[in-house]
Scaffold this motif. Structure first.
Motif, PDB file in Angstrom:
ATOM      1  N   LEU A   1       0.802  -1.219   0.000  1.00 24.97           N
ATOM      2  CA  LEU A   1       0.000   0.000   0.000  1.00 24.97           C
ATOM      3  C   LEU A   1       0.834   1.268   0.000  1.00 24.97           C
ATOM      4  N   THR A   2       2.122   1.138   0.192  1.00 21.64           N
ATOM      5  CA  THR A   2       2.971   2.318   0.151  1.00 21.64           C
ATOM      6  C   THR A   2       3.164   2.822  -1.276  1.00 21.64           C
ATOM      7  N   GLU A   3       2.751   2.036  -2.253  1.00 21.68           N
ATOM      8  CA  GLU A   3       2.933   2.409  -3.656  1.00 21.68           C
ATOM      9  C   GLU A   3       1.659   3.049  -4.199  1.00 21.68           C
ATOM     10  N   SER A   4       1.799   4.261  -4.691  1.00 18.61           N
ATOM     11  CA  SER A   4       0.640   4.972  -5.234  1.00 18.61           C
ATOM     12  C   SER A   4       1.118   5.980  -6.272  1.00 18.61           C
ATOM     13  N   LEU A   5       0.164   6.605  -6.941  1.00 23.09           N
ATOM     14  CA  LEU A   5       0.490   7.647  -7.900  1.00 23.09           C
ATOM     15  C   LEU A   5      -0.589   8.721  -7.859  1.00 23.09           C
ATOM     16  N   ARG A   6      -0.240   9.895  -8.365  1.00 23.11           N
ATOM     17  CA  ARG A   6      -1.186  11.000  -8.491  1.00 23.11           C
ATOM     18  C   ARG A   6      -1.699  11.027  -9.929  1.00 23.11           C
ATOM     19  N   TRP A   7      -3.017  11.146 -10.071  1.00 25.03           N
ATOM     20  CA  TRP A   7      -3.630  11.136 -11.392  1.00 25.03           C
ATOM     21  C   TRP A   7      -4.317  12.475 -11.624  1.00 25.03           C
ATOM     22  N   SER A   8      -3.926  13.166 -12.684  1.00 24.09           N
ATOM     23  CA  SER A   8      -4.459  14.491 -12.972  1.00 24.09           C
ATOM     24  C   SER A   8      -5.694  14.395 -13.858  1.00 24.09           C
ATOM     25  N   ILE A   9      -6.717  15.182 -13.524  1.00 22.04           N
ATOM     26  CA  ILE A   9      -7.985  15.174 -14.259  1.00 22.04           C
ATOM     27  C   ILE A   9      -8.345  16.611 -14.620  1.00 22.04           C
ATOM     28  N   PRO A  10      -8.419  16.933 -15.908  1.00 21.12           N
ATOM     29  CA  PRO A  10      -8.808  18.307 -16.295  1.00 21.12           C
ATOM     30  C   PRO A  10     -10.280  18.550 -15.984  1.00 21.12           C
ATOM     31  N   LEU A  11     -10.605  19.786 -15.652  1.00 22.01           N
ATOM     32  CA  LEU A  11     -11.995  20.155 -15.364  1.00 22.01           C
ATOM     33  C   LEU A  11     -12.685  20.828 -16.546  1.00 22.01           C
ATOM     34  N   TYR A  12     -11.895  21.211 -17.541  1.00 24.29           N
ATOM     35  CA  TYR A  12     -12.461  21.904 -18.700  1.00 24.29           C
ATOM     36  C   TYR A  12     -11.839  21.354 -19.979  1.00 24.29           C
ATOM     37  N   ARG A  13     -12.640  21.397 -21.045  1.00 28.57           N
ATOM     38  CA  ARG A  13     -12.151  21.078 -22.384  1.00 28.57           C
ATOM     39  C   ARG A  13     -12.817  22.028 -23.366  1.00 28.57           C
TER      40      ARG A  13
ATOM     41  N   PRO B   1     -10.026  14.688   6.456  1.00 26.24           N
ATOM     42  CA  PRO B   1     -10.203  15.967   7.163  1.00 26.24           C
ATOM     43  C   PRO B   1      -8.907  16.754   7.254  1.00 26.24           C
ATOM     44  N   LEU B   2      -8.968  18.010   6.790  1.00 28.55           N
ATOM     45  CA  LEU B   2      -7.783  18.877   6.751  1.00 28.55           C
ATOM     46  C   LEU B   2      -6.640  18.238   5.952  1.00 28.55           C
ATOM     47  N   GLY B   3      -6.996  17.293   5.076  1.00 22.38           N
ATOM     48  CA  GLY B   3      -5.986  16.574   4.311  1.00 22.38           C
ATOM     49  C   GLY B   3      -5.310  15.456   5.084  1.00 22.38           C
ATOM     50  N   PHE B   4      -5.742  15.252   6.333  1.00 24.04           N
ATOM     51  CA  PHE B   4      -5.101  14.241   7.179  1.00 24.04           C
ATOM     52  C   PHE B   4      -5.469  12.840   6.708  1.00 24.04           C
ATOM     53  N   HIS B   5      -4.467  11.954   6.667  1.00 27.92           N
ATOM     54  CA  HIS B   5      -4.692  10.558   6.318  1.00 27.92           C
ATOM     55  C   HIS B   5      -3.427   9.774   6.631  1.00 27.92           C
ATOM     56  N   ASP B   6      -3.464   8.482   6.384  1.00 26.25           N
ATOM     57  CA  ASP B   6      -2.279   7.645   6.555  1.00 26.25           C
ATOM     58  C   ASP B   6      -1.373   7.898   5.358  1.00 26.25           C
ATOM     59  N   THR B   7      -0.407   8.782   5.521  1.00 27.78           N
ATOM     60  CA  THR B   7       0.435   9.180   4.396  1.00 27.78           C
ATOM     61  C   THR B   7       1.392   8.079   3.951  1.00 27.78           C
ATOM     62  N   LEU B   8       1.630   7.093   4.817  1.00 29.22           N
ATOM     63  CA  LEU B   8       2.482   5.972   4.415  1.00 29.22           C
ATOM     64  C   LEU B   8       1.729   5.006   3.518  1.00 29.22           C
ATOM     65  N   HIS B   9       0.498   4.677   3.916  1.00 26.09           N
ATOM     66  CA  HIS B   9      -0.290   3.694   3.167  1.00 26.09           C
ATOM     67  C   HIS B   9      -1.358   4.346   2.287  1.00 26.09           C
ATOM     68  N   HIS B  10      -1.433   5.672   2.314  1.00 22.48           N
ATOM     69  CA  HIS B  10      -2.313   6.419   1.416  1.00 22.48           C
ATOM     70  C   HIS B  10      -3.785   6.025   1.584  1.00 22.48           C
ATOM     71  N   LEU B  11      -4.201   5.922   2.846  1.00 20.39           N
ATOM     72  CA  LEU B  11      -5.575   5.527   3.151  1.00 20.39           C
ATOM     73  C   LEU B  11      -6.293   6.636   3.914  1.00 20.39           C
ATOM     74  N   PRO B  12      -7.610   6.760   3.713  1.00 15.08           N
ATOM     75  CA  PRO B  12      -8.386   7.768   4.429  1.00 15.08           C
ATOM     76  C   PRO B  12      -8.610   7.366   5.884  1.00 15.08           C
ATOM     77  N   VAL B  13      -9.213   8.280   6.626  1.00 21.06           N
ATOM     78  CA  VAL B  13      -9.634   7.984   7.989  1.00 21.06           C
ATOM     79  C   VAL B  13     -11.156   8.020   8.043  1.00 21.06           C
ATOM     80  N   VAL B  14     -11.703   7.488   9.125  1.00 19.21           N
ATOM     81  CA  VAL B  14     -13.149   7.330   9.244  1.00 19.21           C
ATOM     82  C   VAL B  14     -13.638   8.056  10.493  1.00 19.21           C
TER      83      VAL B  14
END
Length: 249
Positions: free
Chosen positions: A67-79, A140-153
């Motif tokens: 789970l430490t492996e992830s990537l950022r994916w960019s999505i345009p909002l306009y075309r 919340p406030l961008g807080f999450h498990d930054t090592l495993h890239h998982l949200p909080v509940v």
């Protein structure tokens, strides 16, 4: 084994060009083999505050075990000058939910995510009662498990009659501790008792999309605490926004 529900949510970062703006939450929804990202409308555009991003980024896992492996994916909002997201409205005005369709073929082949679908929507409104326990999955406030890239509940309860639009608006209230960055989170009701085999399933009902905290305009900021109540827009709006004949705003 990681609970599948944690792979339904992703952090949404907004940008104007190369400049970072805000962090929020979002989640995945499928319909007729199409994949959508769901978030709050005000995450994508909020004209009164001058929040006008032109693209967003989401984070995707690339290995279900590492789970430490992830990537950022960019999505345009306009075309071509036209917005690519879909939003809705009703007799009371605009609904603070937006969806943007993702090109599955363009996603990395090893992307790891889980998505809700129409079977997760709550059909029987009377089956949801005030005081029922809910969860809000987000960043919340961008807080999450930054090592495993998982949200909080966060834990929440239904704080208004679920079958009655609060003050005539298309949302119900939850009682939960929330922060900026939670906008766009799924609001979920657990279905049945947990079992050993549930971690890879999605035994949840998608009741709403968390939007914002609700407060009183005349509250004494020194004497009175915040209400601690939140608006969750009914998730059935997703059936309208993801219909085949739906169009960007």
């Amino acid at each position: 084994m990681i609970e599948a529900v944690l792979f339904t949510a992703t952090q949404v970062s907004t940008f104007l060009g190369s400049g970072a703006l805000t962090h929020a939450s979002g989640f995945f929804f499928t319909r007729d083999e199409r994949l959508f990202l769901v978030t709050s409308r005000h995450v994508l555009i909020d004209e009164p505050t001058g929040h006008l991003p032109d693209r967003i980024e989401i984070e995707l896992h690339t290995d279900a075990k590492r789970l430490t492996e992830s990537l950022r994916w960019s999505i345009p909002l306009y075309r071509d000058g036209r917005s690519l997201w879909r939003q809705g409205s009703d007799s009371q005005g605009e609904i603070d939910v937006a969806v943007i369709e993702l090109d599955r073929a363009a996603l990395p082949a090893n992307a790891v995510y889980r998505a809700f679908d129409s079977s997760h929507l709550q059909a029987d409104l009377e089956a949801v009662e005030v005081g029922m326990s809910l969860v809000v999955v987000g960043f919340p406030l961008g807080f999450h498990d930054t090592l495993h890239h998982l949200p909080v509940v966060r834990q929440a309860i239904v704080a208004s009659s679920f079958g009655l639009r609060f003050q005539g608006q298309g949302f119900f209230l939850t009682d939960a501790r929330t922060h900026r960055g939670t906008s766009g989170s799924p609001v979920l009701l657990r279905v049945g008792s947990p079992t050993a085999g549930d971690r890879q399933k999605l035994p949840w009902k998608l009741l709403g999309v968390h939007s914002a905290r609700m407060d009183m305009g005349d509250r004494d900021l020194l004497a009175d605490e915040s209400l601690g109540l939140n608006c969750a827009w009914y998730a059935d709006i997703l059936l309208t926004l993801t219909a085949k004949d739906g169009a960007p705003r």
